[in-house]
Design a protein around this motif. Structure first.
Motif, mmCIF file in Angstrom:
data_model
loop_
_atom_site.group_PDB
_atom_site.id
_atom_site.type_symbol
_atom_site.label_atom_id
_atom_site.label_comp_id
_atom_site.label_asym_id
_atom_site.label_seq_id
_atom_site.Cartn_x
_atom_site.Cartn_y
_atom_site.Cartn_z
ATOM 1 N N ALA A 193 0.838 -1.212 0.000
ATOM 2 C CA ALA A 193 0.000 0.000 0.000
ATOM 3 C C ALA A 193 0.865 1.251 0.000
ATOM 4 O O ALA A 193 0.583 2.234 -0.695
ATOM 5 C CB ALA A 193 -0.928 -0.010 1.212
ATOM 6 N N CYS A 194 1.935 1.216 0.776
ATOM 7 C CA CYS A 194 2.843 2.360 0.848
ATOM 8 C C CYS A 194 3.550 2.566 -0.493
ATOM 9 O O CYS A 194 3.769 3.704 -0.922
ATOM 10 C CB CYS A 194 3.871 2.132 1.953
ATOM 11 N N ALA A 195 3.888 1.468 -1.164
ATOM 12 C CA ALA A 195 4.524 1.565 -2.485
ATOM 13 C C ALA A 195 3.581 2.216 -3.486
ATOM 14 O O ALA A 195 3.996 3.026 -4.325
ATOM 15 C CB ALA A 195 4.936 0.173 -2.971
ATOM 16 N N ARG A 200 7.337 9.137 0.221
ATOM 17 C CA ARG A 200 8.644 8.814 0.811
ATOM 18 C C ARG A 200 8.613 8.847 2.337
ATOM 19 O O ARG A 200 9.079 7.912 3.003
ATOM 20 C CB ARG A 200 9.696 9.778 0.279
ATOM 21 N N LYS A 201 8.061 9.960 2.907
ATOM 22 C CA LYS A 201 8.036 10.106 4.359
ATOM 23 C C LYS A 201 7.234 8.982 5.017
ATOM 24 O O LYS A 201 7.642 8.406 6.027
ATOM 25 C CB LYS A 201 7.449 11.469 4.728
ATOM 26 N N MET A 202 6.083 8.665 4.412
ATOM 27 C CA MET A 202 5.242 7.597 4.946
ATOM 28 C C MET A 202 5.977 6.257 4.886
ATOM 29 O O MET A 202 5.895 5.439 5.814
ATOM 30 C CB MET A 202 3.941 7.511 4.143
ATOM 31 N N SER A 203 6.716 6.029 3.794
ATOM 32 C CA SER A 203 7.439 4.756 3.637
ATOM 33 C C SER A 203 8.501 4.606 4.723
ATOM 34 O O SER A 203 8.739 3.499 5.222
ATOM 35 C CB SER A 203 8.082 4.677 2.251
ATOM 36 N N GLU A 204 9.140 5.715 5.100
ATOM 37 C CA GLU A 204 10.154 5.659 6.159
ATOM 38 C C GLU A 204 9.514 5.308 7.500
ATOM 39 O O GLU A 204 10.074 4.549 8.293
ATOM 40 C CB GLU A 204 10.890 6.998 6.238
#
Length: 661
Positions: A193-195, A200-204
């Motif tokens: 879902a993050c992809a 970027r910030k959410m993925s971190e």
């Protein structure tokens, strides 16, 4: 055992299904019935699981019929198993809905099965409605929604896909706040879902959570992490994760993640580089049908014919040619590399062809603007038991703009038959293709009426099609109308700003044009730069306009200067109307001389031997001046120059182009 009761039979039956021995499970069930032992709910549930995994709709329907005869359909466990089976193998979601509605008692498994069914058939909103109405939920329910968001992002607009990703992240947050169990499926789902959200910030933050919660390192979680990092602009972290890969037995999964992620992001050169590293690291044994199909797709996207041929040979040596997907990918690859005859030959030699094979062949002809040949292929498809899909119709409708004579009547017939004969509802893409065909043949009034009567809201794609058709058959009234709607629909899109700026430039309103471009820069927007590339050996050589980064740039520019003079002596005159900048005439000529496609073609001329074709690919449409220059170049050098731009192929021979024949 001298005596066996129903529990004895069910124990062995369930054991066989657990081991994946589905044929034996059905044989055992036949023996059970022959022995006179009546089936109960514990018999039918594993049989439905066996039908779902090992067989298909026919066997599952037979078990369903048996449950009706024995009165077990209303049993909770049997009903749940039926819902799960039809969610995976039904002709429509109504099969699962029908079972669900007849069940007198339903539990969380029943509701989750129905939700899963809606997701499987792409009905996300209806699945969410089920989710909202559920009297009880567990972590499996949340996983079903999370997975559904991810699987339904394919084939939709980027904005919709991002919304799906963000909704998935919101759902995961709710799971954490409610203290629900976080499984490997949950973690993989939230990473996917993050992809999709590409934040970027959410993925971190999600990456940090995965590390902190101590999730076990599995090949699928680590592969999803790599994919997420690449899609969220964290390429360095993705390669670091790859270097730290701990699952030697599944290293190919990591390679595949890097390869597929690069391919889906349109970073084809990076995808090729990743594959070649994999190939040279002696991981050839891990190259399966899926990876090979992906690499062939990359070769086609790049127009990299030489590597494509090598992959064709590898497929033949490795025994993959019998795989339908690989054969279809080979047809597509040759078509996109300009080797149409080879694509046709591969198609004819295929022992079995499916609809994808036909669509790949039609696409190959479409790239070469061979409308008459495509209509002939369509007549062959109509005589086959193959049912055309929406992609087939889109391709065939589009081909009507490239026929030798006016084919608008045929286009109308195709468009109307989609819903009336084949039950396919025309999408925005089909309307856009029809509008383009009408415009190309000068039926602008009918095109405008079609747009006005659309049951769907005319999108940017429809108005761009009308605008593009005005380039084939000039009509200033329609051009202004299309531009007006484009500017209204996508005011924040970089291409809209470029379009506005070009409009001002064409009217010599240079100050307004520059002001528009300045505003675009201030907002951090960039248009897609024109880029061209060619091939030498197993390497790709890329060029931008006035690019001097190539190691042989001195030779390229010196050779191009000489070639331009030779072409001008033969009658070539630079068309400065394609330079939309307020500069002196001599500066406009300088801008034109070193367009990316000219630099790439010049490099090809320097590096290819006698009788070799020069192959160039450009990421946008080639301008009229470059087209004219290529015609003169082919006459001056005696070389065949093949250029593929965003509109298809141009084959220049002896001063003429195939697109004008």
């Amino acid at each position: 055992m001298e005596r066996r009761d129903v529990s004895s039979w069910n124990t062995v039956l369930s054991g066989l299904v657990e081991l994946g021995r589905y044929d034996e499970a059905f044989e055992l069930f036949g023996d059970m019935r022959d022995s006179g032992v009546a089936a109960d709910r514990f018999s039918l549930s594993p049989l439905l699981a066996a039908a779902a995994e090992g067989f298909g709709l026919q066997e599952g329907a037979a078990v369903h019929a048996l449950s009706l005869k024995s009165g077990l359909e209303m049993d909770l466990s049997v009903g749940n198993a039926l819902i799960g089976f039809y969610a995976e193998h039904g002709d429509s979601v109504e099969d699962a809905v029908d079972v669900f509605q007849r069940m007198p008692v339903k539990d969380v498994v029943s509701w989750t099965g129905l939700l899963h069914g809606y997701m499987e058939f792409g009905l996300v909103d209806m699945a969410l409605d089920v989710f909202d109405r559920m009297p009880e939920r567990n972590f499996v329910t949340y996983n079903a929604v999370l997975t559904g968001f991810c699987q339904n992002k394919e084939g939709v607009r980027v904005t919709f896909a991002r919304k799906s990703g963000l909704r998935g992240l919101g759902l995961f947050r709710q799971m954490v706040e409610d203290g629900l169990e976080i499984s490997d499926v949950t973690v993989t789902g939230v990473l996917n879902a993050c992809a999709i959200a590409a934040d970027r910030k959410m993925s971190e933050q999600v990456h940090t959570f995965v590390i902190k919660c101590g999730c076990s390192s599995t090949p699928w979680i680590d592969a999803a992490l790599i994919d997420m990092c690449i899609k969220c602009g964290r390429s360095g972290d993705a390669h670091l994760l790859f270097e730290q890969w701990r699952h030697e037995e599944s290293l190919h999964i990591a390679w595949n993640s890097l390869l597929v992620a690069s391919f889906k992001d349109g970073e084809y050169e990076k995808a090729i580089s990743t594959f070649l590293k994999m190939f040279r690291s002696n991981d050839v044994q891990f190259i399966d049908e899926f990876i090979l199909t992906t690499v062939l797709g990359v070769c086609g996207a790049l127009g990299f014919a030489e590597l494509g041929k090598q992959m064709h040979s590898f497929a033949a040596k490795s025994g993959f040619l019998s795989a339908q997907g690989v054969g279809n990918a080979i047809i597509s690859m040759y078509g996109k590399c300009g080797a149409l005859e080879t694509a046709v030959d591969v198609f004819k030699r295929m022992p079995c062809r499916d609809l994808v094979s036909w669509n790949a062949l039609i696409t190959s002809h479409l790239l070469h603007r061979q409308g008459d040949e495509i209509l002939e292929l369509w007549s062959q498809i109509e005589r086959l038991p193959i049912k055309p899909d929406s992609i087939t119709f889109l391709l065939v409708i589009s081909s009507c703009s490239y026929t030798s004579s006016n084919s608008t009547d045929k286009c109308r017939e195709l468009f109307l038959s989609m819903s009336s004969t084949h039950g396919i509802k025309p999408s925005v893409e089909h309307y856009a293709a029809f509008v383009y065909v009408l415009g190309c043949w000068g039926h602008f009034e009918e095109a405008e009426q079609l747009i006005g009567k659309m049951p769907l809201k005319p999108s940017v794609l429809v108005w761009r099609s009308l605008l593009d058709s005005c380039n084939r058959r000039p009509n200033m009234t329609m051009r202004r109308l299309a531009m007006k709607h484009l500017l209204a629909l996508e005011p924040q899109d970089p291409s809209t700003y470029v379009l506005t700026s070009n409009l001002y430039s064409e009217s010599a309103r240079w100050q307004s044009s520059e002001s528009t471009r300045l505003k675009m820069r201030e907002m951090g927007m960039r248009k897609i730069p024109a880029k061209s590339w060619t091939f030498h050996g197993n390497s790709i050589h890329s060029f931008f306009a006035r690019d001097r980064s190539h190691p042989q740039s001195k030779d390229i520019y010196a050779g191009l200067d000489v070639l331009i003079l030779d072409c001008m002596k033969a009658g070539y005159e630079p068309d400065t109307t394609f330079v939309l900048h307020d500069v002196e005439e001599y500066q406009k000529r300088h801008f034109l001389m070193y367009h990316s496609v000219k630099l790439a073609a010049m490099y090809g001329l320097l590096m290819t031997g006698h009788g070799e074709t020069i192959r160039v690919v450009k990421n946008i449409r080639m301008c009229g001046d470059c087209h004219s220059f290529m015609e003169y170049t082919s006459a001056a050098t005696g070389k065949e120059i093949l250029v593929r731009d965003s509109g298809g192929f141009h084959i220049f021979r002896g001063g003429k182009c195939s697109c004008r024949e």
